[in-house]
Motif scaffolding. Structure first.
Motif, mmCIF file in Angstrom:
data_model
loop_
_atom_site.group_PDB
_atom_site.id
_atom_site.type_symbol
_atom_site.label_atom_id
_atom_site.label_comp_id
_atom_site.label_asym_id
_atom_site.label_seq_id
_atom_site.Cartn_x
_atom_site.Cartn_y
_atom_site.Cartn_z
ATOM 1 N N ASP A 184 1.043 -0.992 0.081
ATOM 2 C CA ASP A 184 -0.022 -0.116 -0.009
ATOM 3 C C ASP A 184 0.839 1.232 0.099
ATOM 4 N N GLY A 185 0.083 2.256 0.217
ATOM 5 C CA GLY A 185 0.952 3.816 0.003
ATOM 6 C C GLY A 185 2.053 3.815 1.152
ATOM 7 N N ASN A 186 1.963 3.004 2.144
ATOM 8 C CA ASN A 186 2.699 3.050 3.564
ATOM 9 C C ASN A 186 3.930 2.043 3.567
ATOM 10 N N GLY A 187 3.739 1.287 2.216
ATOM 11 C CA GLY A 187 4.827 0.174 2.143
ATOM 12 C C GLY A 187 4.629 -1.010 2.818
ATOM 13 N N ARG A 188 3.312 -1.210 3.375
ATOM 14 C CA ARG A 188 2.922 -2.290 4.128
ATOM 15 C C ARG A 188 2.346 -3.297 3.202
ATOM 16 N N ARG A 189 2.528 -4.793 3.361
ATOM 17 C CA ARG A 189 2.060 -5.795 2.297
ATOM 18 C C ARG A 189 0.593 -6.044 2.487
ATOM 19 N N VAL A 190 -0.148 -5.640 1.374
ATOM 20 C CA VAL A 190 -1.622 -5.995 1.499
ATOM 21 C C VAL A 190 -2.000 -6.993 0.604
ATOM 22 N N GLY A 191 -1.093 -7.842 -0.103
ATOM 23 C CA GLY A 191 -1.649 -8.854 -0.951
ATOM 24 C C GLY A 191 -0.239 -9.422 -1.786
ATOM 25 N N THR A 192 -0.742 -10.281 -2.550
ATOM 26 C CA THR A 192 0.526 -10.801 -3.558
ATOM 27 C C THR A 192 0.062 -10.868 -4.959
ATOM 28 N N VAL A 193 0.909 -10.716 -5.838
ATOM 29 C CA VAL A 193 0.596 -10.561 -7.378
ATOM 30 C C VAL A 193 1.347 -12.191 -7.875
ATOM 31 N N PHE A 194 0.680 -12.870 -8.477
ATOM 32 C CA PHE A 194 1.348 -14.206 -9.207
ATOM 33 C C PHE A 194 1.175 -13.796 -10.720
ATOM 34 N N VAL A 195 2.173 -13.875 -11.326
ATOM 35 C CA VAL A 195 2.570 -13.729 -12.638
ATOM 36 C C VAL A 195 3.328 -15.276 -13.578
ATOM 37 N N GLY A 196 2.637 -15.604 -14.142
ATOM 38 C CA GLY A 196 3.487 -16.951 -14.779
ATOM 39 C C GLY A 196 3.110 -17.663 -16.037
ATOM 40 N N ARG A 197 3.835 -18.451 -16.456
ATOM 41 C CA ARG A 197 3.641 -18.844 -17.943
ATOM 42 C C ARG A 197 3.514 -20.301 -17.798
ATOM 43 N N PRO A 198 2.335 -20.866 -18.262
ATOM 44 C CA PRO A 198 2.340 -22.447 -18.353
ATOM 45 C C PRO A 198 3.410 -23.072 -19.274
ATOM 46 N N MET A 199 3.993 -24.296 -18.504
ATOM 47 C CA MET A 199 5.176 -24.806 -18.719
ATOM 48 C C MET A 199 5.017 -25.896 -19.921
ATOM 49 N N ALA A 200 3.826 -26.394 -20.111
ATOM 50 C CA ALA A 200 3.812 -27.528 -20.743
ATOM 51 C C ALA A 200 4.120 -27.488 -22.284
ATOM 52 N N GLU A 201 3.959 -26.294 -22.898
ATOM 53 C CA GLU A 201 4.183 -26.011 -24.434
ATOM 54 C C GLU A 201 5.552 -25.835 -24.520
ATOM 55 N N ILE A 202 6.340 -25.282 -23.366
ATOM 56 C CA ILE A 202 7.623 -24.930 -23.446
ATOM 57 C C ILE A 202 8.367 -26.050 -23.196
ATOM 58 N N LYS A 203 7.942 -27.016 -22.236
ATOM 59 C CA LYS A 203 8.699 -28.312 -22.242
ATOM 60 C C LYS A 203 8.636 -29.102 -23.431
ATOM 61 N N ARG A 204 7.585 -29.053 -24.184
ATOM 62 C CA ARG A 204 7.220 -29.870 -25.302
ATOM 63 C C ARG A 204 8.237 -29.317 -26.440
ATOM 64 N N ALA A 205 8.356 -28.172 -26.402
ATOM 65 C CA ALA A 205 9.171 -27.459 -27.382
ATOM 66 C C ALA A 205 10.819 -27.963 -27.112
#
Length: 472
Positions: free
Chosen positions: A171-192
Motif C-alpha cells: 500500500d502507500g505506506n509500504g505495508r504488504r496488503v497482498g500478492t501478485v502472481f504472474v506465470g507462464r504455463p510450461m507444458a508447451e515450453i517443455k514440449r518445445a
C-alpha cells in the motif's frame, strides 16, 4: 464509470442577471446603513465563487475521463497478456485475474473474484508452497519476489505446470496488503524443449554418420596404397616361411639318419651336404624377420582400425608429427603416387584429441592439395607438390599446408568450409571433407583457415592447442 465521450453541459447563467441585480440594488437602497458599493462587492464575490465551481466541475469531468482511459488501458494490458495473472489479498482471496488465467482454468471473473487462490492448485504440496508465500509477514518485503513452479488445474481438471513469479503488493505506506502472481504455463515450453533436444540428438547422429561416411570414403581412396604397404611385410613373411619349409625338410632328413644310427663319418658328410650348421645359424634371423613382418602387418591393420572406427569423442595425448607422417605415407602410397611432399616439423608436438579424427583432417588436407595441384597441367619443370611446415607459438601449434595448384577463387574463399560445396568435377568430391574437418578442428579447440599464398597455390592453416605440460 462513463467512457469519457459524454458532451459537456452548457455553461450555466450567472446566478444574478441584470434585472435581478437592479432589483436588489433598489431594495438595498431602502436598507439604511448599507452602501451600494457593498452590495456590488457581494454580488461580484458570488459570481467568482460560481465561476470557480464551474471550473472545478469541468476539471473533475476531465479527471474522470482520464481515469476511465487509464482503467481501459490497464484492462487492455491484462487482456493482452499471454501469461496468467492472479492478484489476491493477504488472506489469499482473489481480487483480480486476467483473460489468460480464466481461459486456462475455464472459470469466469465473477466465479473467481473473492474465492481462495488455493482452489486453483492441483495438489496439497502446491497449496503449502503458495500459502507460505501469501501469508508471510515480512516487515519490509522485497519487491523482487520469488519464483516457484506449481501445478494449476485446467478446465479439464488436468495438472498444468506453471512457472510463477510471486511479488508482494504494497500500500502507500509500504505495508504488504497482498500478492501478485504472474506465470507462464510450461507444458508447451517443455514440449518445445523436448522436441528441440530430440532434433539436436538427431542432428548429432546425422553429423556422426556423415563424418564416418566421409572417413570411409577417404579410406576407400587409400586402399591401393594400404595394399602396397601390406604387401611388403606379408611378402617378407611368406619368403621366410618358404625358407623355413626347406630348412625343415633338411632337418627331417638329417634327423632320420641320426635315428637310423648311421656312423659318424656318414652323419658328418650328410651334415655338410645339407648345410645343417648354416641352417641353424640362419634360423634366429628368419624367425625374427617373420615376427617383424607380422608386427608390421598388425600395426598397419591396427592403424586402419583406429582410422575407420566410429569415434567416441575420447581425447588423449596425440603425437601430431606422427599423425602427419602417417597421413603423408598413406596418401602418397595410395592415390597420390608421384606427389612431392616436403614436411618440416618444428620439434616434438603433442596435442590432446582423437588420433583418428586428426588423421582424417590431415589426410583430407593432403589429398585436397594433390587433387588441386594435379588438376591443372604442370608448369614447366614442376610437378604436383605440397609444403607442410609447423611452428610452435606459445601454447599452440600452427601447421600450414601450401600446394602449387591454381589456388582458391576469390568467390569461393568464403564458402570452402560450407557443407556440400566443392570445386571438383561431378563424381570427384562430396563437398563434405573440408566441412567435417572444420568441425573436427573446432571441437579440438583449434582453427582451420583457408587462403592463397603469395607465391601461388592454396594454403590451409591448422592451429591446435598443445596438450597441458608440453608447451615449449
Amino acid at each position: 464509470m462513463n467512457d469519457g465521450s459524454r458532451s459537456r453541459r452548457p455553461a450555466r447563467p450567472s446566478p444574478l442577471d441584470d434585472p435581478q441585480r437592479h432589483r436588489l440594488l433598489g431594495e438595498e437602497a431602502r436598507l439604511e446603513g448599507v452602501e451600494e458599493d457593498t452590495w456590488i462587492d457581494v454580488i461580484q464575490k458570488m459570481d467568482e465563487v460560481y465561476s470557480q465551481l464551474l471550473r472545478d466541475e469541468v476539471a473533475l469531468e476531465e479527471k474522470n475521463a482520464q481515469l476511465e482511459q487509464s482503467q481501459q488501458f490497464i484492462f487492455s494490458l491484462l487482456s493482452a497478456m499471454s501469461d496468467v495473472l492472479v492478484a489476491c489479498d493477504h488472506r489469499g482471496a482473489i481480487e483480480e485475474t486476467n483473460a489468460a488465467l480464466r481461459e486456462l482454468i475455464g472459470r469466469s471473473d465473477a466465479e473467481l473474484r473473492g474465492t481462495s487462490v488455493y482452489t486453483l492448485l492441483a495438489d496439497e504440496a502446491a497449496v503449502a508452497r503458495l500459502r507460505a508465500i501469501v501469508e508471510q509477514r515480512t516487515p519490509t518485503p522485497s519487491r523482487a519476489g520469488e519464483a516457484v513452479e506449481i501445478e494449476l488445474l485446467d478446465a479439464q481438471g488436468r495438472a498444468v505446470p506453471v512457472d510463477l513469479n510471486c511479488t508482494p503488493r504494497l500500500d502507500g505506506n509500504g505495508r504488504r496488503v497482498g500478492t501478485v502472481f504472474v506465470g507462464r504455463p510450461m507444458a508447451e515450453i517443455k514440449r518445445a524443449y523436448r522436441e528441440l533436444r530430440e532434433a539436436h540428438e538427431a542432428l548429432k547422429r546425422t553429423q556422426q554418420q556423415l563424418l564416418h561416411s566421409e572417413k570411409l570414403a577417404s579410406l576407400g581412396r587409400l586402399v591401393a596404397g594400404v595394399a602396397h604397404e601390406l604387401n611388403n611385410p606379408i611378402s617378407f613373411v611368406l619368403g621366410n616361411v618358404l625358407a623355413l619349409q626347406r630348412y625343415g625338410q633338411r632337418l627331417s632328413q638329417y634327423l632320420e639318419a641320426v635315428h637310423a644310427q648311421a656312423d659318424a663319418a656318414e652323419l658328418a658328410a650328410l651334415r655338410r651336404s645339407l648345410r645343417i650348421d648354416h641352417l641353424l645359424a640362419d634360423l634366429p634371423s628368419l624367425i625374427a624377420g617373420m615376427l617383424e613382418g607380422a608386427q608390421r602387418t598388425a600395426d598397419i591393420v591396427q592403424g586402419l582400425k583406429r582410422f575407420s572406427a566410429v569415434d567416441r569423442e575420447e581425447h588423449a595425448a596425440v603425437d601430431l608429427n606422427a599423425v602427419i607422417e602417417r597421413a603423408i605415407h598413406w596418401v602418397c602410397k595410395g592415390t597420390a603416387q608421384g606427389f612431392s611432399v616436403q614436411w618440416t616439423p618444428a620439434g616434438p608436438c603433442t596435442v590432446s584429441g582423437s588420433t583418428g579424427q586428426l588423421m582424417q583432417v590431415v589426410m583430407n588436407l593432403i589429398q585436397n592439395a594433390y587433387d588441386a595441384a594435379s588438376a591443372q597441367p604442370p608448369r614447366e619443370g614442376s610437378a604436383p607438390a605440397l609444403w607442410i611446415e609447423s611452428e610452435l607459438t606459445g601454447e599452440r601449434v600452427r601447421v600450414s599446408f601450401r600446394d602449387n595448384g591454381p589456388g582458391i577463387p576469390e568467390a569461393a574463399l568464403s564458402r570452402v568450409f560450407d557443407p556440400f560445396f566443392t570445386t571438383k568435377p561431378v563424381g570427384k568430391g562430396t563437398g563434405l571433407g573440408l566441412s567435417i574437418s572444420y568441425g573436427i578442428v573446432e571441437r579440438h579447440g583449434g582453427t582451420l583457415t583457408a587462403g592463397n599464398a603469395a607465391e601461388g597455390g592454396a594454403v590451409f592453416v591448422l592451429e591446435l592447442p598443445l596438450a597441458r605440460g608440453t608447451q615449449p
